[in-house]
Motif scaffolding. Structure first.
Motif, PDB file in Angstrom:
ATOM      1  N   ASP A  15      59.807   5.306 -50.955  1.00 18.99           N
ATOM      2  CA  ASP A  15      60.714   6.452 -51.011  1.00 18.99           C
ATOM      3  C   ASP A  15      59.960   7.713 -51.384  1.00 18.99           C
ATOM      4  O   ASP A  15      60.432   8.524 -52.157  1.00 18.99           O
ATOM      5  CB  ASP A  15      61.839   6.188 -52.010  1.00 18.99           C
ATOM      6  N   GLN A  16      58.761   7.906 -50.813  1.00 19.24           N
ATOM      7  CA  GLN A  16      57.995   9.107 -51.107  1.00 19.24           C
ATOM      8  C   GLN A  16      58.754  10.337 -50.603  1.00 19.24           C
ATOM      9  O   GLN A  16      59.335  10.333 -49.521  1.00 19.24           O
ATOM     10  CB  GLN A  16      56.623   9.038 -50.442  1.00 19.24           C
ATOM     11  N   ILE A  17      58.764  11.372 -51.412  1.00 19.94           N
ATOM     12  CA  ILE A  17      59.507  12.593 -51.098  1.00 19.94           C
ATOM     13  C   ILE A  17      58.603  13.533 -50.322  1.00 19.94           C
ATOM     14  O   ILE A  17      57.535  13.918 -50.806  1.00 19.94           O
ATOM     15  CB  ILE A  17      60.000  13.260 -52.386  1.00 19.94           C
ATOM     16  N   VAL A  18      59.012  13.916 -49.137  1.00 19.16           N
ATOM     17  CA  VAL A  18      58.221  14.794 -48.277  1.00 19.16           C
ATOM     18  C   VAL A  18      58.639  16.242 -48.536  1.00 19.16           C
ATOM     19  O   VAL A  18      59.822  16.585 -48.432  1.00 19.16           O
ATOM     20  CB  VAL A  18      58.402  14.436 -46.794  1.00 19.16           C
ATOM     21  N   ILE A  19      57.670  17.089 -48.901  1.00 19.82           N
ATOM     22  CA  ILE A  19      57.926  18.504 -49.163  1.00 19.82           C
ATOM     23  C   ILE A  19      57.696  19.293 -47.879  1.00 19.82           C
ATOM     24  O   ILE A  19      56.621  19.217 -47.285  1.00 19.82           O
ATOM     25  CB  ILE A  19      57.001  19.040 -50.272  1.00 19.82           C
ATOM     26  N   PRO A  20      58.684  20.057 -47.401  1.00 19.39           N
ATOM     27  CA  PRO A  20      58.503  20.823 -46.157  1.00 19.39           C
ATOM     28  C   PRO A  20      57.533  21.982 -46.342  1.00 19.39           C
ATOM     29  O   PRO A  20      57.386  22.521 -47.439  1.00 19.39           O
ATOM     30  CB  PRO A  20      59.922  21.326 -45.847  1.00 19.39           C
ATOM     31  N   GLU A  21      56.876  22.354 -45.257  1.00 22.17           N
ATOM     32  CA  GLU A  21      55.934  23.475 -45.274  1.00 22.17           C
ATOM     33  C   GLU A  21      56.713  24.758 -45.039  1.00 22.17           C
ATOM     34  O   GLU A  21      56.843  25.258 -43.928  1.00 22.17           O
ATOM     35  CB  GLU A  21      54.888  23.284 -44.171  1.00 22.17           C
ATOM     36  N   LYS A  22      57.285  25.307 -46.099  1.00 23.94           N
ATOM     37  CA  LYS A  22      58.010  26.572 -45.998  1.00 23.94           C
ATOM     38  C   LYS A  22      57.992  27.248 -47.355  1.00 23.94           C
ATOM     39  O   LYS A  22      57.922  26.602 -48.403  1.00 23.94           O
ATOM     40  CB  LYS A  22      59.455  26.344 -45.540  1.00 23.94           C
ATOM     41  N   ASN A  23      58.042  28.566 -47.314  1.00 23.13           N
ATOM     42  CA  ASN A  23      57.983  29.356 -48.547  1.00 23.13           C
ATOM     43  C   ASN A  23      59.405  29.585 -49.045  1.00 23.13           C
ATOM     44  O   ASN A  23      60.079  30.516 -48.636  1.00 23.13           O
ATOM     45  CB  ASN A  23      57.281  30.685 -48.278  1.00 23.13           C
ATOM     46  N   SER A  24      59.873  28.689 -49.924  1.00 24.01           N
ATOM     47  CA  SER A  24      61.253  28.772 -50.389  1.00 24.01           C
ATOM     48  C   SER A  24      61.369  28.215 -51.794  1.00 24.01           C
ATOM     49  O   SER A  24      60.723  27.219 -52.131  1.00 24.01           O
ATOM     50  CB  SER A  24      62.184  27.980 -49.449  1.00 24.01           C
ATOM     51  N   TRP A  25      62.201  28.859 -52.605  1.00 28.69           N
ATOM     52  CA  TRP A  25      62.460  28.363 -53.959  1.00 28.69           C
ATOM     53  C   TRP A  25      63.278  27.077 -53.923  1.00 28.69           C
ATOM     54  O   TRP A  25      63.358  26.367 -54.923  1.00 28.69           O
ATOM     55  CB  TRP A  25      63.204  29.426 -54.769  1.00 28.69           C
ATOM     56  N   LYS A  26      63.890  26.769 -52.780  1.00 30.32           N
ATOM     57  CA  LYS A  26      64.615  25.512 -52.669  1.00 30.32           C
ATOM     58  C   LYS A  26      63.679  24.309 -52.810  1.00 30.32           C
ATOM     59  O   LYS A  26      64.115  23.214 -53.158  1.00 30.32           O
ATOM     60  CB  LYS A  26      65.345  25.447 -51.316  1.00 30.32           C
TER      61      LYS A  26
END
Length: 550
Positions: A37-48
């Motif tokens: 269940d590794q969490i994938v972080i998207p490549e985007k500049n966002s505080w979300k």
């Protein structure tokens, strides 16, 4: 191969080479073939993206509000009222810096601290560091065992020694939680942290400490007498724990961070913010405990029995003291907070032990065996002390365990500072000059205060031991020889140059592309640099149908 056959042949020990993990049993699948269940972080500049990073900091913060902290905080407030609050402030600030470095090391290199130690140091040094790390895990588990036993005694009148035995059953609870995955476990720990905070904020409302005295204690450093020095070291040891550095550098690998300069920087920044929030909650809890203890024991209308309890306050006596002074519900709130603290600390301590063993020895142990082994080593001294000396001696054992953690801290902290300050390991993400200077000052302060306390306590022990002159001389020789070895070992770690290069890989590197597209043995060396699925699956080696494994 049948599903039942696979279950019966589940290996108990698993080894990892580079980034590829294998069990040493024949025909067992690679760890990469297991769903995780590794969490994938998207490549985007966002505080979300910050919400994707929330979790590891709360697991780490539990070590700052475990029963060992409760014990030392209570004694600090009872004996010195609010005078040692500044230690909590300094230790919390130092903890944030140090934990941020541990997270940075894992994010940038894709390897956690124990794995870097194995790669960097000779076999003998690596073995000694592993033993010290294991002792730190056991020393951390002792307060959790005793604290849980005290909580059971407060809530259900179970004798402390019986409670010590019952804490061994928490292994079953841990295994039950593991099947739900690391993300849900992070939410559970965060809930327990806020539960503890709520309990002590209510306690704070009951006790009504003097606000001006609390503020003075926070910002005016005082350290009166050798007893205060020993308690300050215990507070420091209970706050900044060596096993936490190994734990934090591994937990961040449960996120698959974009391998770009921006992605790595964003991950480091968000992990720092997340750690700051979690450690601030832990800081407020510690301040509340000392303030409650100081307000209650500093009251001028205590009866003789409560005054006696304040003079030698431990976790068990605190319950009766709060009950008599503030009311029954205050005692129950304290017991609930203590139980939540002990059980959540058990979980994070077990994870730290798993990562320490995997990193230093290239070995993974089945979780229930690892947890049972560590818990047994902690239960044995706790049981002996609680049976022979009662709750008072068990409380003293918590203080001793906290001091052991403080003495061991340099052997985890120095390698962390060396690795994160090395361009050959961190590339452009190495520590700034300001951060390096500040962290080395913190490390030097810890070593100096530990050495000072060790020397003064040893000299005092010799002078009041009643031994003959000859025995005192020989004891002094062996004692100071041990101190010299302690200092020499730290100096060796400080001045030894890093010899292994682990430059972080980026998306533009050809080696990273090969790693993504290759499953053969040749990819193992590069996979060690990447965010690792084996970290997120380490806690729960799930089993799959035979058709999926063939």
């Amino acid at each position: 191969m049948s599903g039942a056959g696979q279950c019966s042949s589940q290996p108990q020990f698993m080894t990892s080479v580079g980034g590829s993990n294998r069990s040493n049993g024949p025909g067992t699948p690679l760890i990469e073939s297991i769903d995780v269940d590794q969490i994938v972080i998207p490549e985007k500049n966002s505080w979300k993206n910050l919400f994707s990073y929330i979790g590891p900091g709360f697991l780490v913060s539990i070590a700052y509000i475990d029963p060992g902290n409760f014990e030392t905080d209570l004694q600090a407030g009872a004996q010195y009222k609010y005078e040692l609050l500044w230690i909590i402030l300094v230790a919390s600030c130092a903890a944030l810096i140090i934990q941020s470095l541990a997270a940075r090391l894992g994010v940038v290199t894709g390897k956690h601290l124990a794995e870097h130690c194995r790669a960097e140091y000779p076999k003998v040094t690596n073995f000694v560091l592993w033993i010290l790390a294991e002792l730190a895990v056991v020393a951390c588990d002792i307060p959790e065992v005793i604290g849980t036993a005290f909580a059971l005694n407060m809530l259900f009148r179970i004798p402390v020694w019986c409670g010590v035995l019952i804490t061994g059953l928490s292994t079953l609870m841990l295994l039950l939680l593991q099947q739900y995955g690391v993300r849900k476990l992070e939410f559970l720990i965060a809930f327990l942290v806020f539960l503890i905070a709520t309990c002590f904020l209510v306690e704070l409302g009951y006790s009504k400490p003097n606000a001006s005295e609390v503020v003075r204690g926070l910002f005016v450093p005082e350290l009166k007498g050798n007893g205060a020095t020993g308690l300050a070291i215990s507070l420091l040891g209970a706050m900044v724990m060596p096993h936490n550095l190994f734990l934090h550098s591994a937990l961040v690998l449960s996120r698959k961070v974009p391998r770009s300069v921006h992605g790595i920087k964003e991950a480091c920044r968000f992990y720092t913010i997340e750690s700051a929030f979690a450690l601030t909650v832990a800081f407020l809890i510690n301040i509340s405990i000392i303030s409650v203890s100081g307000a209650v024991c500093g009251s001028g209308n205590l009866n003789p029995e409560d005054q006696a309890n304040c003079s030698d306050l431990d976790l068990n006596k605190a319950s009766f003291l709060l009950k008599n002074v503030l009311g029954t519900w205050s005692s129950k709130l304290f017991a609930v907070a203590l139980l939540a603290s002990g059980q959540s600390s058990t979980i994070t301590g077990t994870y730290a032990g798993q990562y320490v063993m995997q990193g230093f020895l290239d070995l993974r142990m089945t979780p229930w065996i690892r947890n049972l082994l560590t818990r047994s080593l902690a239960i044995l001294p706790s049981l002996i002390v609680s049976v022979i000396g009662g709750s008072s001696a068990a409380g003293q054992l918590i203080i001793i365990a906290s001091m052991i953690l403080s003495f061991e801290l340099p052997f985890a902290l120095v390698p962390l500072l060396k690795f994160t300050s090395s361009k050959t390991k961190m590339g452009q993400h190495t520590n700034s000059v300001f951060t390096s200077v500040l962290t080395w000052i913190i490390g030097s302060f810890i070593v100096v205060i530990n050495t000072y306390f060790l020397i003064t306590s040893f000299v005092k022990l010799l002078l009041h031991s009643g031994l003959s002159t000859v025995s005192q001389v020989f004891s002094g020789i062996f004692g100071f020889l041990g101190m010299l070895i302690y200092i020499a070992a730290i100096l060796y770690l400080v001045f030894r140059k890093n010899r292994k290069s682990t430059q972080p890989l980026l998306e533009s590197d050809p080696e990273l592309s090969v790693a993504h597209g290759s499953t053969g043995a040749g990819a193992e060396g590069s996979l060690g640099h990447l965010p690792r699925e084996d970290i997120s699956s380490m806690q729960l080696p799930q089993q799959r149908a035979a058709t999926d494994l063939d």
